[in-house]
Design a protein around this motif. Structure first.
Motif, PDB file in Angstrom:
ATOM      1  N   LEU A 233     -13.514  -5.279   8.229  1.00  0.00           N
ATOM      2  CA  LEU A 233     -14.927  -4.658   8.648  1.00  0.00           C
ATOM      3  C   LEU A 233     -15.715  -4.225   7.296  1.00  0.00           C
ATOM      4  CD1 LEU A 233     -13.778  -2.024  11.469  1.00  0.00           C
ATOM      5  CD2 LEU A 233     -14.862  -4.432  11.636  1.00  0.00           C
ATOM      6  N   PRO A 234     -16.753  -5.003   6.799  1.00  0.00           N
ATOM      7  CA  PRO A 234     -17.434  -4.545   5.581  1.00  0.00           C
ATOM      8  C   PRO A 234     -18.089  -3.377   5.883  1.00  0.00           C
ATOM      9  CG  PRO A 234     -17.749  -6.936   6.203  1.00  0.00           C
ATOM     10  CD  PRO A 234     -16.701  -6.268   7.394  1.00  0.00           C
ATOM     11  N   ASN A 235     -18.318  -2.709   4.904  1.00  0.00           N
ATOM     12  CA  ASN A 235     -19.066  -1.517   4.858  1.00  0.00           C
ATOM     13  C   ASN A 235     -18.400  -0.195   5.589  1.00  0.00           C
ATOM     14  OD1 ASN A 235     -21.295  -2.378   3.770  1.00  0.00           O
ATOM     15  ND2 ASN A 235     -22.296  -3.159   5.249  1.00  0.00           N
ATOM     16  N   ALA A 236     -16.884  -0.449   5.964  1.00  0.00           N
ATOM     17  CA  ALA A 236     -16.319   0.704   6.513  1.00  0.00           C
ATOM     18  C   ALA A 236     -15.479   1.437   5.482  1.00  0.00           C
ATOM     19  CB  ALA A 236     -15.283  -0.174   7.374  1.00  0.00           C
ATOM     20  N   ARG A 237     -15.315   2.695   5.720  1.00  0.00           N
ATOM     21  CA  ARG A 237     -14.483   3.426   4.545  1.00  0.00           C
ATOM     22  C   ARG A 237     -13.089   2.766   4.347  1.00  0.00           C
ATOM     23  NH1 ARG A 237     -14.727   9.359   3.593  1.00  0.00           N
ATOM     24  NH2 ARG A 237     -15.627   9.453   5.681  1.00  0.00           N
ATOM     25  N   ASN A 238     -12.378   2.470   5.344  1.00  0.00           N
ATOM     26  CA  ASN A 238     -11.222   1.727   5.058  1.00  0.00           C
ATOM     27  C   ASN A 238     -11.183   0.197   5.930  1.00  0.00           C
ATOM     28  OD1 ASN A 238     -10.149   4.362   4.314  1.00  0.00           O
ATOM     29  ND2 ASN A 238     -10.286   4.785   6.507  1.00  0.00           N
ATOM     30  N   PRO A 239     -11.772  -0.750   5.261  1.00  0.00           N
ATOM     31  CA  PRO A 239     -12.017  -1.807   6.020  1.00  0.00           C
ATOM     32  C   PRO A 239     -10.903  -2.822   6.274  1.00  0.00           C
ATOM     33  CG  PRO A 239     -12.210  -2.002   3.363  1.00  0.00           C
ATOM     34  CD  PRO A 239     -11.834  -0.656   3.625  1.00  0.00           C
ATOM     35  N   TYR A 240      -9.805  -2.806   5.781  1.00  0.00           N
ATOM     36  CA  TYR A 240      -8.736  -3.615   6.063  1.00  0.00           C
ATOM     37  C   TYR A 240      -7.768  -3.209   7.166  1.00  0.00           C
ATOM     38  CZ  TYR A 240     -10.495  -4.847   1.453  1.00  0.00           C
ATOM     39  OH  TYR A 240     -11.331  -5.202   0.275  1.00  0.00           O
ATOM     40  N   LEU A 241      -7.656  -3.976   8.168  1.00  0.00           N
ATOM     41  CA  LEU A 241      -6.680  -3.828   9.418  1.00  0.00           C
ATOM     42  C   LEU A 241      -5.237  -4.332   9.116  1.00  0.00           C
ATOM     43  CD1 LEU A 241      -5.995  -2.364  12.116  1.00  0.00           C
ATOM     44  CD2 LEU A 241      -6.912  -4.610  13.329  1.00  0.00           C
ATOM     45  N   ILE A 242      -4.319  -3.665   9.056  1.00  0.00           N
ATOM     46  CA  ILE A 242      -2.900  -4.380   8.827  1.00  0.00           C
ATOM     47  C   ILE A 242      -2.192  -4.851  10.085  1.00  0.00           C
ATOM     48  CG2 ILE A 242      -0.605  -4.056   7.629  1.00  0.00           C
ATOM     49  CD1 ILE A 242      -3.156  -4.096   5.549  1.00  0.00           C
ATOM     50  N   ASN A 243      -1.658  -6.081  10.187  1.00  0.00           N
ATOM     51  CA  ASN A 243      -0.823  -6.552  11.208  1.00  0.00           C
ATOM     52  C   ASN A 243      -1.346  -6.177  12.542  1.00  0.00           C
ATOM     53  OD1 ASN A 243       0.704  -7.127   9.288  1.00  0.00           O
ATOM     54  ND2 ASN A 243       2.292  -5.410   9.245  1.00  0.00           N
ATOM     55  N   ASP A 244      -2.699  -6.310  12.710  1.00  0.00           N
ATOM     56  CA  ASP A 244      -3.442  -6.180  14.090  1.00  0.00           C
ATOM     57  C   ASP A 244      -2.846  -4.736  14.478  1.00  0.00           C
ATOM     58  OD1 ASP A 244      -4.653  -8.585  14.564  1.00  0.00           O
ATOM     59  OD2 ASP A 244      -2.987  -9.483  15.125  1.00  0.00           O
ATOM     60  N   GLY A 245      -2.700  -3.700  13.906  1.00  0.00           N
ATOM     61  CA  GLY A 245      -2.486  -2.384  14.402  1.00  0.00           C
ATOM     62  C   GLY A 245      -1.569  -1.230  13.879  1.00  0.00           C
ATOM     63  N   THR A 246      -1.032  -1.843  12.603  1.00  0.00           N
ATOM     64  CA  THR A 246      -0.015  -0.927  11.804  1.00  0.00           C
ATOM     65  C   THR A 246      -0.976   0.159  11.500  1.00  0.00           C
ATOM     66  OG1 THR A 246       1.531  -2.697  11.333  1.00  0.00           O
ATOM     67  CG2 THR A 246       1.320  -0.808   9.772  1.00  0.00           C
ATOM     68  N   GLY A 247      -2.036  -0.021  10.936  1.00  0.00           N
ATOM     69  CA  GLY A 247      -3.048   0.928  10.253  1.00  0.00           C
ATOM     70  C   GLY A 247      -3.861   0.234   9.563  1.00  0.00           C
ATOM     71  N   TRP A 248      -4.939   1.110   9.004  1.00  0.00           N
ATOM     72  CA  TRP A 248      -5.942   0.586   8.149  1.00  0.00           C
ATOM     73  C   TRP A 248      -5.853   1.040   6.680  1.00  0.00           C
ATOM     74  CZ3 TRP A 248     -10.397  -1.965  10.455  1.00  0.00           C
ATOM     75  CH2 TRP A 248     -10.223  -1.972  11.778  1.00  0.00           C
ATOM     76  N   VAL A 249      -6.317   0.328   5.546  1.00  0.00           N
ATOM     77  CA  VAL A 249      -6.224   0.699   4.235  1.00  0.00           C
ATOM     78  C   VAL A 249      -7.478   0.214   3.712  1.00  0.00           C
ATOM     79  CG1 VAL A 249      -3.918   0.188   4.255  1.00  0.00           C
ATOM     80  CG2 VAL A 249      -5.191  -1.573   3.601  1.00  0.00           C
TER      81      VAL A 249
ATOM     82  N   VAL B  16       6.393   1.528   6.877  1.00  0.00           N
ATOM     83  CA  VAL B  16       5.832   0.227   6.394  1.00  0.00           C
ATOM     84  C   VAL B  16       4.714   0.265   5.317  1.00  0.00           C
ATOM     85  CG1 VAL B  16       4.470  -1.843   7.204  1.00  0.00           C
ATOM     86  CG2 VAL B  16       6.052  -0.599   8.622  1.00  0.00           C
ATOM     87  N   HIS B  17       5.083  -0.347   4.086  1.00  0.00           N
ATOM     88  CA  HIS B  17       4.498  -0.396   2.872  1.00  0.00           C
ATOM     89  C   HIS B  17       3.766  -1.687   2.584  1.00  0.00           C
ATOM     90  CE1 HIS B  17       5.619   3.767   1.566  1.00  0.00           C
ATOM     91  NE2 HIS B  17       6.491   3.421   2.167  1.00  0.00           N
ATOM     92  N   GLU B  18       3.818  -2.682   3.406  1.00  0.00           N
ATOM     93  CA  GLU B  18       3.393  -4.248   3.472  1.00  0.00           C
ATOM     94  C   GLU B  18       2.986  -4.858   4.348  1.00  0.00           C
ATOM     95  OE1 GLU B  18       5.059  -8.258   1.280  1.00  0.00           O
ATOM     96  OE2 GLU B  18       6.214  -6.344   1.109  1.00  0.00           O
ATOM     97  N   GLY B  19       1.788  -5.532   4.346  1.00  0.00           N
ATOM     98  CA  GLY B  19       1.401  -6.149   5.638  1.00  0.00           C
ATOM     99  C   GLY B  19       0.425  -7.189   5.371  1.00  0.00           C
TER     100      GLY B  19
ATOM    101  N   PHE C 218       0.870  -1.346  -0.170  1.00  0.00           N
ATOM    102  CA  PHE C 218      -0.067   0.062  -0.098  1.00  0.00           C
ATOM    103  C   PHE C 218       0.775   1.102   0.100  1.00  0.00           C
ATOM    104  CE2 PHE C 218       0.157  -2.075   4.020  1.00  0.00           C
ATOM    105  CZ  PHE C 218       0.958  -1.434   4.764  1.00  0.00           C
ATOM    106  N   SER C 219       0.091   2.442  -0.511  1.00  0.00           N
ATOM    107  CA  SER C 219       1.156   3.482  -0.541  1.00  0.00           C
ATOM    108  C   SER C 219       0.601   4.618   0.723  1.00  0.00           C
ATOM    109  CB  SER C 219       0.512   4.287  -1.985  1.00  0.00           C
ATOM    110  OG  SER C 219      -1.004   4.644  -1.680  1.00  0.00           O
ATOM    111  N   ALA C 220      -0.112   4.225   1.579  1.00  0.00           N
ATOM    112  CA  ALA C 220      -0.412   5.033   2.709  1.00  0.00           C
ATOM    113  C   ALA C 220      -1.221   4.258   3.558  1.00  0.00           C
ATOM    114  CB  ALA C 220      -1.338   6.338   2.176  1.00  0.00           C
ATOM    115  N   LEU C 221      -1.532   4.920   4.931  1.00  0.00           N
ATOM    116  CA  LEU C 221      -2.174   4.396   5.942  1.00  0.00           C
ATOM    117  C   LEU C 221      -3.241   5.201   6.500  1.00  0.00           C
ATOM    118  CD1 LEU C 221       0.628   2.460   7.742  1.00  0.00           C
ATOM    119  CD2 LEU C 221      -1.547   1.339   6.710  1.00  0.00           C
ATOM    120  N   TYR C 222      -4.512   4.704   7.191  1.00  0.00           N
ATOM    121  CA  TYR C 222      -5.278   5.548   7.974  1.00  0.00           C
ATOM    122  C   TYR C 222      -5.025   5.079   9.248  1.00  0.00           C
ATOM    123  CZ  TYR C 222      -7.356   6.712   3.444  1.00  0.00           C
ATOM    124  OH  TYR C 222      -7.641   7.177   2.072  1.00  0.00           O
ATOM    125  N   THR C 223      -5.489   5.918  10.097  1.00  0.00           N
ATOM    126  CA  THR C 223      -5.477   5.695  11.506  1.00  0.00           C
ATOM    127  C   THR C 223      -6.603   5.030  11.963  1.00  0.00           C
ATOM    128  OG1 THR C 223      -6.356   7.937  12.015  1.00  0.00           O
ATOM    129  CG2 THR C 223      -3.923   7.899  12.040  1.00  0.00           C
TER     130      THR C 223
END
Length: 409
Positions: free
Chosen positions: A252-268, A243-246, A225-230
């Motif tokens: 979380l279906p229906n969320a703006r950023n539905p994928y959590l990376i590495n249990d806390g690195t961020g959302w994409v 970190v650009h990979e995870g 990924f090129s960025a992360l969301y908090t």
């Protein structure tokens, strides 16, 4: 010294928040009860929220539940989401689960479905969510609800719940000037005042969401990924990241950023994922199966197979889902993946086995399962031909076909 958190509803009357401000550290305000019906909104909710906002008193909300199934619980979550729209909460959203004459005495399995259905819908909308219940309920009804903040009601000198909790309601007879004669008072623990962080901000525009049937990735997939969301609802990406990979560890279906990376690195989300490798199907292999293979790997992540091998058969003793070579043979002979497996002799399930439910499986009668069922690990309680009953702590969760279960130990 920490001051109490007060929880209030219309039953406390019209409160003098100016007088209360210096006596409390925050408030959990009832927004309503039951399903999403305007007549079931708390009559003092809007005023209480307005006063806390004016005086900059940290606040969260709670809803008193009357749900008797997961569908009604999702309706109660919609009730909360309607009432917090346009607001920015600084404390969690709580779901008040108590015995009433209407609800009756539900089973632990059903309470687990209700709690998860409510919390998953709140989370998908960007909320930080938890459960309120008394000691008896936490010990006998909600033992398997572990993914959310706990608020314990136990009117005593000291709490005795062994599980961790964030908020303790220690009395219903507290005295706070400006409040009613009897007030519920709570002690908070740890970082309770900051735990919601940038969640629970419903003041912005409606999020752009991805329907579940259009989502490209799942838990276990590795993405670049090129960025992360908090958070799952944050609108502004962070582009200066190390970190650009995870690996996706939560969806979380229906969320703006539905994928959590590495249990806390961020959302994409799909828009900032540059490339992704989906986890290959596990072909139904499970611990205990005997495999026949023509190559081995030295680790679960090795890229080069060893083809000159003396052992070409062995039993799966460990599985790492999402790994390139997920199956450990004979506790150390080597690792294999589907591409080097020639055949399998499946080991039948037996009572006491630990299993997971395969994605998309339905119960034995063809009824859809609650989303949380796919995330848990269960014990085989009963087997009758291809019908397998699974559960936790002697509480039945579901009956499924044996082919829809995957042994994990």
């Amino acid at each position: 010294m920490a001051k109490p958190i007060i929880d209030v509803s219309e039953h406390n009357g019209i409160l003098n928040w100016d007088l209360m401000k210096d006596q409390i550290d925050g408030a959990i305000i009832r927004c309503g009860y039951g399903g999403d019906i305007a007549s079931q909104d708390d009559k003092q909710y809007e005023r209480n929220v307005s006063e806390c906002t004016r005086l900059q008193i940290p606040y969260g909300v709670y809803l008193f539940s009357y749900a008797v199934n997961a569908q009604e619980a999702r309706g109660e979550a919609d009730h909360v989401l309607r009432l917090v729209k346009g607001k920015k909460l600084t404390l969690p959203i709580y779901y008040d689960l108590e015995h009433t004459d209407y609800v009756g005495d539900l089973s632990a399995a059903l309470y687990t479905q209700i709690a998860n259905a409510f919390c998953e819908r709140i989370e998908a909308a960007g909320g930080f969510v938890g459960i309120y219940a008394n000691l008896y309920y936490w010990q006998t009804k909600l033992m398997n609800v572990n993914a959310y903040s706990r608020w314990l009601a136990q009117w005593s000198d000291a709490p005795t719940l062994e599980q961790p909790f964030d908020l303790w309601q220690y009395t219903s007879s507290g005295v706070i000037a400006g409040s009613s004669a009897r007030s519920d008072l709570n002690k908070w623990y740890g970082d309770f005042m900051t735990m919601a962080k940038d969640h629970n901000d419903f003041s912005g525009d409606e999020p752009v969401i991805t329907p579940p049937d259009q989502m490209k990735y799942k838990v276990g997939d590795r993405v670049q990924f090129s960025a992360l969301y908090t958070s799952s609802t944050a609108a502004t990406p962070i582009t200066e990241i190390a970190v650009h990979e995870g690996v996706i560890t939560k969806v979380l279906p229906n969320a703006r950023n539905p994928y959590l990376i590495n249990d806390g690195t961020g959302w994409v989300n799909d828009a900032i994922i540059q490339t992704g490798s989906t986890t290959p199907p596990q072909q139904g292999y499970k611990v205990g199966d005997t495999l026949h293979f023509h190559a081995l790997y030295t680790s679960s992540t090795a890229t080069q197979p060893i083809t000159n091998i003396a052992v070409t058969q062995g039993t799966i003793t460990k599985i790492i889902n999402g790994a390139p070579n997920p199956y450990l043979i004979n506790n150390g002979t080597g690792w294999v993946n589907a591409s080097v497996i020639d055949s399998v002799t499946a080991s039948p399930l037996k009572v006491g086995d630990q299993v997971k439910v395969k994605a998309g499986a339905r119960d034995y009668n063809g009824t859809a399962l609650a989303p949380f069922v796919y995330q848990g690990i269960y014990t085989v309680m009963e087997i009758n031909a291809d019908r397998v009953v699974i559960g936790k702590n002697k509480q039945v969760t579901a009956a499924l076909k044996a082919s829809d279960l995957q042994r994990v130990s």
